[in-house]
Design an enzyme around this catalytic site. Sequence first.
Site, PDB file in Angstrom:
ATOM      1  N   LYS A 111       0.844  -1.201   0.000  1.00 25.88           N
ATOM      2  CA  LYS A 111       0.000   0.000   0.000  1.00 25.88           C
ATOM      3  C   LYS A 111       0.880   1.253   0.000  1.00 25.88           C
ATOM      4  CE  LYS A 111      -1.607   2.447   3.217  1.00 25.88           C
ATOM      5  NZ  LYS A 111      -2.136   2.971   4.464  1.00 25.88           N
ATOM      6  N   ASP A 129      -6.141   0.207   0.525  1.00 32.63           N
ATOM      7  CA  ASP A 129      -6.165   0.371   1.973  1.00 32.63           C
ATOM      8  C   ASP A 129      -7.489  -0.184   2.500  1.00 32.63           C
ATOM      9  OD1 ASP A 129      -8.125   2.183   1.382  1.00 32.63           O
ATOM     10  OD2 ASP A 129      -7.275   3.824   2.544  1.00 32.63           O
TER      11      ASP A 129
END
Length: 203
Positions: A111, A129
Amino acid sequence: MDRLVAYYPEVKSGLVFKNPYQLFVATVLSAQTTDQQVNRITSELFKAAPDIYTLSKMEPMQLEKYVKSCGLYRQKSKSLIAAARIIVEEHNGIIPESFEQLVSLPGVGRKTANVIISSAFGQPALAVDTHVFRVSRRLGLADSTTVELVEEQLKKVIPREHWSESHHRLIAHGRTICHSRKPNCGACFLTDLCPYYKKGGES
Ligand code: SF4
């Protein structure tokens, strides 16, 4: 996606940063805390550690006092300093633009690497996320149970040139309407398309 574009026309990172170094630090700090919380502390932090070289010479205890309110601050301080030392020693002090090089740094997962290559370097990337994971699964854009596989699925159904902005739009929708515990479906403009809504709120 057209409706998301219409509803959230202007999207950008919630983190305040002026250069790739600042985005790198802010993104690592943002794990398991909010962008607002990170923004509250980074102006003081960047006075104390204005560049990667200064950061690389700090000791974790020095850094901890600036990032204490960010959660997991001991681990984040250690990781940031270790990553800064590698960037200085192996990358001439320049934040790497390659996904593979970024994920090899301490404290940097998929991420974080995707956020950096997208927001700092303008490369197409789709960071998954908690909001992107939840909203895309509710909307039926993906159905996998891991972030890696959800990222793969989203990249297949969203055109490459829209990856980065779609990341921000799915986050915006998750923050404003499609909340984690209680999605505000009554205020949502996607009910007719949403399998989660049609099933009465079951995932
Ligand atoms: S209809 Fe409800 S569950 Fe579906 S995207 Fe909108 S808020 Fe989320």
